[in-house]
Design a protein around this motif. Structure first.
Motif, PDB file in Angstrom:
ATOM      1  N   THR A 190      11.733 -10.248   5.450  1.00 20.29           N
ATOM      2  CA  THR A 190      10.442  -9.920   4.842  1.00 20.29           C
ATOM      3  C   THR A 190      10.548  -8.613   4.050  1.00 20.29           C
ATOM      4  OG1 THR A 190       9.294 -11.065   6.614  1.00 20.29           O
ATOM      5  CG2 THR A 190       7.993  -9.510   5.364  1.00 20.29           C
ATOM      6  N   LEU A 191      11.467  -7.740   4.465  1.00 15.48           N
ATOM      7  CA  LEU A 191      11.635  -6.462   3.773  1.00 15.48           C
ATOM      8  C   LEU A 191      12.633  -6.592   2.619  1.00 15.48           C
ATOM      9  CD1 LEU A 191      11.718  -4.141   6.892  1.00 15.48           C
ATOM     10  CD2 LEU A 191       9.945  -4.199   5.138  1.00 15.48           C
ATOM     11  N   ALA A 192      12.609  -5.594   1.746  1.00 17.55           N
ATOM     12  CA  ALA A 192      13.549  -5.588   0.616  1.00 17.55           C
ATOM     13  C   ALA A 192      14.986  -5.483   1.138  1.00 17.55           C
ATOM     14  CB  ALA A 192      13.231  -4.403  -0.293  1.00 17.55           C
ATOM     15  N   PRO A 193      15.941  -5.981   0.364  1.00 19.29           N
ATOM     16  CA  PRO A 193      17.348  -5.949   0.840  1.00 19.29           C
ATOM     17  C   PRO A 193      17.824  -4.534   1.139  1.00 19.29           C
ATOM     18  CG  PRO A 193      17.130  -7.293  -1.145  1.00 19.29           C
ATOM     19  CD  PRO A 193      15.805  -6.639  -0.938  1.00 19.29           C
ATOM     20  N   ASP A 194      17.279  -3.534   0.416  1.00 18.25           N
ATOM     21  CA  ASP A 194      17.740  -2.164   0.674  1.00 18.25           C
ATOM     22  C   ASP A 194      16.691  -1.358   1.442  1.00 18.25           C
ATOM     23  OD1 ASP A 194      15.969  -2.180  -1.332  1.00 18.25           O
ATOM     24  OD2 ASP A 194      17.176  -1.039  -2.772  1.00 18.25           O
ATOM     25  N   ALA A 195      16.004  -2.020   2.367  1.00 21.16           N
ATOM     26  CA  ALA A 195      15.017  -1.321   3.200  1.00 21.16           C
ATOM     27  C   ALA A 195      15.711  -0.664   4.390  1.00 21.16           C
ATOM     28  CB  ALA A 195      13.976  -2.320   3.692  1.00 21.16           C
ATOM     29  N   ALA A 196      15.013   0.261   5.026  1.00 22.06           N
ATOM     30  CA  ALA A 196      15.596   0.981   6.173  1.00 22.06           C
ATOM     31  C   ALA A 196      15.497   0.108   7.420  1.00 22.06           C
ATOM     32  CB  ALA A 196      14.872   2.300   6.381  1.00 22.06           C
ATOM     33  N   VAL A 197      16.392  -0.881   7.474  1.00 19.16           N
ATOM     34  CA  VAL A 197      16.422  -1.796   8.619  1.00 19.16           C
ATOM     35  C   VAL A 197      17.673  -1.499   9.432  1.00 19.16           C
ATOM     36  CG1 VAL A 197      16.505  -4.190   9.365  1.00 19.16           C
ATOM     37  CG2 VAL A 197      15.219  -3.572   7.329  1.00 19.16           C
ATOM     38  N   LEU A 198      17.485  -1.189  10.705  1.00 21.47           N
ATOM     39  CA  LEU A 198      18.627  -0.811  11.532  1.00 21.47           C
ATOM     40  C   LEU A 198      18.979  -1.935  12.495  1.00 21.47           C
ATOM     41  CD1 LEU A 198      16.710   2.020  11.212  1.00 21.47           C
ATOM     42  CD2 LEU A 198      18.870   2.875  12.081  1.00 21.47           C
ATOM     43  N   ARG A 199      20.277  -2.252  12.530  1.00 15.65           N
ATOM     44  CA  ARG A 199      20.749  -3.325  13.416  1.00 15.65           C
ATOM     45  C   ARG A 199      21.419  -2.684  14.632  1.00 15.65           C
ATOM     46  NH1 ARG A 199      23.341  -5.979   9.681  1.00 15.65           N
ATOM     47  NH2 ARG A 199      21.468  -7.081   9.073  1.00 15.65           N
ATOM     48  N   LEU A 206       0.816  -1.220   0.000  1.00 16.47           N
ATOM     49  CA  LEU A 206       0.000   0.000   0.000  1.00 16.47           C
ATOM     50  C   LEU A 206       0.852   1.273   0.000  1.00 16.47           C
ATOM     51  CD1 LEU A 206      -2.844  -1.105   2.431  1.00 16.47           C
ATOM     52  CD2 LEU A 206      -2.902  -0.980  -0.056  1.00 16.47           C
ATOM     53  N   GLY A 207       2.136   1.127  -0.202  1.00 17.38           N
ATOM     54  CA  GLY A 207       2.987   2.306  -0.405  1.00 17.38           C
ATOM     55  C   GLY A 207       3.315   3.083   0.853  1.00 17.38           C
ATOM     56  N   VAL A 208       3.439   2.407   1.975  1.00 15.73           N
ATOM     57  CA  VAL A 208       3.843   3.088   3.211  1.00 15.73           C
ATOM     58  C   VAL A 208       5.302   2.709   3.483  1.00 15.73           C
ATOM     59  CG1 VAL A 208       3.300   3.471   5.644  1.00 15.73           C
ATOM     60  CG2 VAL A 208       1.488   2.773   4.071  1.00 15.73           C
ATOM     61  N   PRO A 209       6.215   3.690   3.527  1.00 20.59           N
ATOM     62  CA  PRO A 209       7.625   3.346   3.741  1.00 20.59           C
ATOM     63  C   PRO A 209       7.848   2.796   5.151  1.00 20.59           C
ATOM     64  CG  PRO A 209       7.318   5.717   3.852  1.00 20.59           C
ATOM     65  CD  PRO A 209       5.993   5.136   3.442  1.00 20.59           C
ATOM     66  N   VAL A 210       8.785   1.864   5.239  1.00 20.46           N
ATOM     67  CA  VAL A 210       8.991   1.160   6.505  1.00 20.46           C
ATOM     68  C   VAL A 210      10.336   1.552   7.117  1.00 20.46           C
ATOM     69  CG1 VAL A 210       9.264  -1.119   7.580  1.00 20.46           C
ATOM     70  CG2 VAL A 210       7.603  -0.799   5.725  1.00 20.46           C
ATOM     71  N   VAL A 211      10.304   1.783   8.443  1.00 16.64           N
ATOM     72  CA  VAL A 211      11.534   1.882   9.234  1.00 16.64           C
ATOM     73  C   VAL A 211      11.455   0.750  10.242  1.00 16.64           C
ATOM     74  CG1 VAL A 211      12.833   3.269  10.893  1.00 16.64           C
ATOM     75  CG2 VAL A 211      11.674   4.378   8.972  1.00 16.64           C
ATOM     76  N   ALA A 212      12.497  -0.072  10.319  1.00 17.19           N
ATOM     77  CA  ALA A 212      12.376  -1.255  11.178  1.00 17.19           C
ATOM     78  C   ALA A 212      13.712  -1.575  11.829  1.00 17.19           C
ATOM     79  CB  ALA A 212      11.907  -2.449  10.351  1.00 17.19           C
ATOM     80  N   THR A 213      13.610  -2.338  12.918  1.00 16.69           N
ATOM     81  CA  THR A 213      14.820  -2.869  13.544  1.00 16.69           C
ATOM     82  C   THR A 213      14.959  -4.333  13.141  1.00 16.69           C
ATOM     83  OG1 THR A 213      13.524  -3.341  15.517  1.00 16.69           O
ATOM     84  CG2 THR A 213      14.777  -1.301  15.504  1.00 16.69           C
ATOM     85  N   ASP A 214      16.184  -4.816  13.106  1.00 12.04           N
ATOM     86  CA  ASP A 214      16.462  -6.138  12.551  1.00 12.04           C
ATOM     87  C   ASP A 214      16.314  -7.213  13.617  1.00 12.04           C
ATOM     88  OD1 ASP A 214      17.242  -8.240  11.083  1.00 12.04           O
ATOM     89  OD2 ASP A 214      19.359  -7.704  10.990  1.00 12.04           O
ATOM     90  N   ARG A 215      15.119  -7.669  13.837  1.00 12.77           N
ATOM     91  CA  ARG A 215      14.882  -8.761  14.783  1.00 12.77           C
ATOM     92  C   ARG A 215      14.019  -9.810  14.093  1.00 12.77           C
ATOM     93  NH1 ARG A 215      16.126  -6.694  19.979  1.00 12.77           N
ATOM     94  NH2 ARG A 215      15.973  -8.825  20.754  1.00 12.77           N
ATOM     95  N   ALA A 218      17.731   4.290  20.397  1.00 14.96           N
ATOM     96  CA  ALA A 218      16.455   4.971  20.183  1.00 14.96           C
ATOM     97  C   ALA A 218      16.675   6.268  19.414  1.00 14.96           C
ATOM     98  CB  ALA A 218      15.782   5.244  21.532  1.00 14.96           C
ATOM     99  N   ASP A 219      17.770   6.973  19.688  1.00 16.10           N
ATOM    100  CA  ASP A 219      18.095   8.205  18.948  1.00 16.10           C
ATOM    101  C   ASP A 219      18.222   7.911  17.454  1.00 16.10           C
ATOM    102  OD1 ASP A 219      18.107   9.873  21.083  1.00 16.10           O
ATOM    103  OD2 ASP A 219      20.296  10.079  21.240  1.00 16.10           O
ATOM    104  N   GLU A 220      18.944   6.819  17.128  1.00 13.39           N
ATOM    105  CA  GLU A 220      19.186   6.508  15.714  1.00 13.39           C
ATOM    106  C   GLU A 220      17.903   6.131  14.989  1.00 13.39           C
ATOM    107  OE1 GLU A 220      23.795   5.022  16.467  1.00 13.39           O
ATOM    108  OE2 GLU A 220      22.168   3.557  16.354  1.00 13.39           O
ATOM    109  N   ILE A 221      17.059   5.387  15.659  1.00 11.98           N
ATOM    110  CA  ILE A 221      15.791   5.012  15.007  1.00 11.98           C
ATOM    111  C   ILE A 221      14.930   6.273  14.831  1.00 11.98           C
ATOM    112  CG2 ILE A 221      13.760   3.526  15.126  1.00 11.98           C
ATOM    113  CD1 ILE A 221      15.463   1.709  16.993  1.00 11.98           C
ATOM    114  N   ALA A 222      14.968   7.158  15.838  1.00  7.31           N
ATOM    115  CA  ALA A 222      14.204   8.404  15.733  1.00  7.31           C
ATOM    116  C   ALA A 222      14.704   9.225  14.540  1.00  7.31           C
ATOM    117  CB  ALA A 222      14.338   9.200  17.031  1.00  7.31           C
ATOM    118  N   VAL A 223      16.013   9.270  14.358  1.00  4.21           N
ATOM    119  CA  VAL A 223      16.572  10.023  13.228  1.00  4.21           C
ATOM    120  C   VAL A 223      16.169   9.370  11.903  1.00  4.21           C
ATOM    121  CG1 VAL A 223      18.731  10.686  12.078  1.00  4.21           C
ATOM    122  CG2 VAL A 223      18.488  11.005  14.547  1.00  4.21           C
ATOM    123  N   ALA A 224      16.193   8.027  11.869  1.00  5.71           N
ATOM    124  CA  ALA A 224      15.791   7.322  10.643  1.00  5.71           C
ATOM    125  C   ALA A 224      14.339   7.646  10.300  1.00  5.71           C
ATOM    126  CB  ALA A 224      15.973   5.818  10.831  1.00  5.71           C
TER     127      ALA A 224
END
Lengths: 358, 363
Positions: A297-306, A282-291, A310-316
């Motif tokens: 499930t996400l594309a290889p170049d998705a915004a997945v943070l390992r 449905l075209g909603v961009p995803v920000v996720a943590t790698d767990r 909390a600061d870094e995810i907030a910035v993402a």
């Protein structure tokens, strides 16, 4: 061929997969019967006992959906001479439910024990994991890698894509769109607490908190968890910035996706994570943590943070909300990834290929 | 790399750098750490203890302050004369206690009786004020009276059918040691009779009506009065069981929560709570048991009651279903089998499912 699962509940990932599998196998020319221990959730008794004798015979093939501990299912597996394919939906680790609800913790422990036992049962002819993460964890438990296959769960994505959004919600939420949406049941493994912390950090770094919209089923037995979330919202001063919507119908879910700028996923354990696919479609961009299975499930170049703070995810999240070019590229990539890997016909081919080589 | 591809490694490196820079600018941060998850969850299970303890400590400190102020002792030397006067003081205390004890006991009994009498008067006053307000609201017309006893005698089912239904709960009270059992809303005393036949002590409470009178005449321990008063008068952890058949749907939500709280306090550890009600998940009950009784206050879904019972602190909660719909009412299965037979079975399950359920929980 028989499909056996503990319970058939509307809008449930396991139930959708079992029903989809029945359709796929029927279309491929198999004679398929589906047996659920329970239908509808709260009706008494176990219907598997009423299944016909043929599903126990050596010539039969049974796809056994493993999603929880199930006494009648265990008894069935001990009795049957059929060839068994385990459809592994993964089990949420029991530790998440400790101090939240004893019943859930016990059910999860029972499921974990059953998964461990089946992974080492030589009579299991094939192990059909719903993600590479589940496959790896099954082989870690002792499953024979030669028997393990991967196929995503079947999910009626086209129903959501073609559904009309709830207009009342659409109007209200268009005026107050969510900066970050999460869809998933209110359970201790779903990362709601992390999202609240990220919202508080976001407010410190950018001067205002993002509007979080949390959609998902709430089981009253997990009231302690829900109370903790409410308490944490108050403690962090996020009262009006967090909307807890609860369980919704398809039209409201569609409205929620359409009126959200981003999908934030901080789940600590996922066997697959269908909402990531829905957001992608449905075209909603995803920000996720790698767990868990989130990254696969996400594309290889998705915004997945390992291992992100909390600061870094907030910035993402802030980047995705404020950089239209980045958002468009993430959306396009995820949409293409969903089409290529999780479209109904693609998953159907994966399942048929897996079952035919079992 | 394609134009629309995202160099995710570079992006994440940028994000980490930006986060560091922003944090340096914003300062060390005020978001207090979450703390120990398990401890916070356990604290949620005992909100009263955590709320009361600090206020009790503060009250205790204030009381000490008052004592110090009134005694005006801060500058007085605190020397002990125990060695000199100790034996004499102890002897005098013993004599005084022996002489004054009867008077103190009498005074204590009088105080308790006085408090009870005041509480009763307050309750009666509330009732009268409510009745007066209702009387005024209806323009002074007397309220019509609904004869529930007569209604129940016709619609609740025969004594034999009630015995058969309630006998299914006897396994929860296997011997005399599992009593005493309190039956809230005991009506004609069917369950009390079953308990007596099993040798389990029990007593019941209900409004005064011909059925309870008959039960009392049959030698059953049936008391008339209010559920909450009866539970209030039971000592803490004194009951082995509390049962209430078709009662909870007559209560408001606050009353039901109060009942559960009291029940939890009055049951001894391991004591059994049985609450039976109409199973609204079986659709036929909407045309039968639920709508036929005009005094039903609110539907109580099995899962709602289970939640409330769990919230009241009960454990090992079980749901039991009963009241199967008779075969002649259920849809007939299609002997040809196939989809039609499966659909009939499905409809039978949804529309003609069990008509009652019971929550069985342990304190």
């Amino acid at each position: 061929m028989a499909i056996v699962l503990p319970s058939l509940v509307p809008d449930d990932a396991t139930g959708n997969d079992a029903l989809g599998m029945r359709q796929v196998l029927t279309d491929a020319g198999y004679e398929v019967a589906l047996f659920a221990g329970r239908i509808g959730g709260d009706l008494p008794g176990d219907l598997l006992a009423a299944a016909p004798d043929w599903i126990h015979r050596r010539a039969a093939r049974v796809v056994y959906h493993l999603a929880s501990g199930w006494a009648a299912g265990r008894a069935f597996l001990q009795r049957t001479s059929a060839r068994v394919v385990v459809r592994d939906h993964n089990i949420t680790p029991a530790a998440f439910f400790d101090d939240v609800n004893d019943e859930f913790a016990a059910a999860a422990r029972s499921g974990e024990a059953e998964r461990q036992r089946l992974a080492n049962d030589p009579r299991v002819g094939c192990w059909l994991a719903c993600s590479p993460f589940s496959a790896a964890s099954a082989t870690g438990l002792g499953a024979d890698p030669a028997k393990v296959r991967v196929a995503a769960p079947l999910h009626p994505l086209e129903q959501l894509e073609s559904a009309a959004p709830d207009l009342r919600r659409l109007r209200a939420w268009t005026e107050h769109p969510a900066d970050a949406l999460f869809v998933g049941r209110f359970a201790p493994n779903k990362g709601h607490l992390q999202m609240l912390a990220i919202a508080a950090h976001y407010r410190e770094l950018f001067g205002r908190a993002p509007r979080l919209r949390l959609v998902g089923r709430f089981d009253p037995r997990l009231w302690r968890w829900r109370a903790l979330l409410d308490q944490e919202c108050t403690r962090l001063g996020l009262g009006s910035d967090v909307e807890i919507i609860g369980e919704v119908d398809l039209a409201t879910l569609k409205a929620a996706y359409l009126t959200s700028h981003a999908f934030l996923c901080c789940s600590e354990h996922e066997g697959f994570c269908i909402p990531l696919v829905e957001a992608g479609a449905l075209g909603v961009p995803v920000v996720a943590t790698d767990r868990g299975a989130v990254a696969s499930t996400l594309a290889p170049d998705a915004a997945v943070l390992r291992d992100a703070s909390a600061d870094e995810i907030a910035v993402a999240l802030h980047r995705v909300l404020n950089d239209p070019a980045l958002r468009d590229r993430l959306v396009q990539n995820q949409r293409a990834h969903v089409r290529a890997h999780f479209a109904a016909e693609v998953v159907a081919r994966q399942i048929l290929a897996a079952l035919e080589t079992c | 790399m394609a134009d629309d591809a995202v160099d995710i490694e570079a992006l994440i490196a940028e994000i980490r750098e930006e986060a560091r820079a922003l944090r340096a600018r914003a300062g060390p941060g005020n978001v207090a750490p979450f703390g120990d998850r398990a401890a916070r969850l356990r604290a949620l299970a005992q909100p009263l203890a955590s709320e009361v303890a600090p206020s009790a400590a503060a009250a205790s400190d204030r009381a000490l302050e008052r004592m110090r102020a009134s005694a005006d002792l801060p500058s007085a030397p605190l020397d002990s004369h125990r060695a000199l006067l100790g034996h004499t003081v102890a002897l005098m205390k013993r004599i005084l206690r022996r002489v004054l004890s009867p008077f103190f006991d009498q005074q204590a009994r009088f105080n308790v009786a006085g408090i009870d009498a005041l509480a009763n008067l307050a309750r009666r006053l509330d009732t009268l004020e409510d009745a007066l307000a209702r009387h005024r609201a209806t323009g002074g017309d007397p309220e019509p009276c609904f004869d529930y006893a007569a209604f129940e005698a016709i619609f609740r089912g025969s004594r034999e059918s009630l015995r058969a239904a309630q006998a299914s709960y006897l396994d929860l009270f296997p011997d005399a040691a599992s009593g005493p059992v309190l039956d809230l809303g005991c009506g004609p005393g069917v369950f009390l009779e079953l308990l007596r036949e099993s040798g389990v002590p029990g007593f019941g409470v209900d409004r005064c009506n011909p059925a309870t009178t008959q039960a009392a005449l049959a030698g059953l321990d049936v008391r008339t009065g209010d559920f909450f008063e009866t539970l209030d008068h039971c000592p803490a952890q004194s009951l082995g069981g509390i049962v209430a058949f078709q009662v909870v749907e007559h209560l408001s939500l606050p009353a039901l929560q109060r009942l559960l709280r009291l029940a939890r306090q009055r049951l001894r550890p391991g004591g059994v709570l049985v609450l039976e009600s109409v199973n609204l998940a079986s659709l036929i009950t909407h045309a039968r048991g639920w709508t036929i009784d005009p005094t039903h206050a609110q539907p109580v879904h099995p899962l709602t009651l289970r939640f409330l019972v769990e919230q009241a602190g009960f454990s090992t909660i079980e749901l039991r279903y009963s009241g199967a719909v008779e075969a002649e009412t259920r849809l007939e299965p299609d002997p040809a089998g196939g989809a039609a037979a499966r659909n009939v079975e499905r409809l039978n399950r949804i529309v003609f499912g069990p008509q009652d359920y019971a929550i069985v929980a342990r304190a």
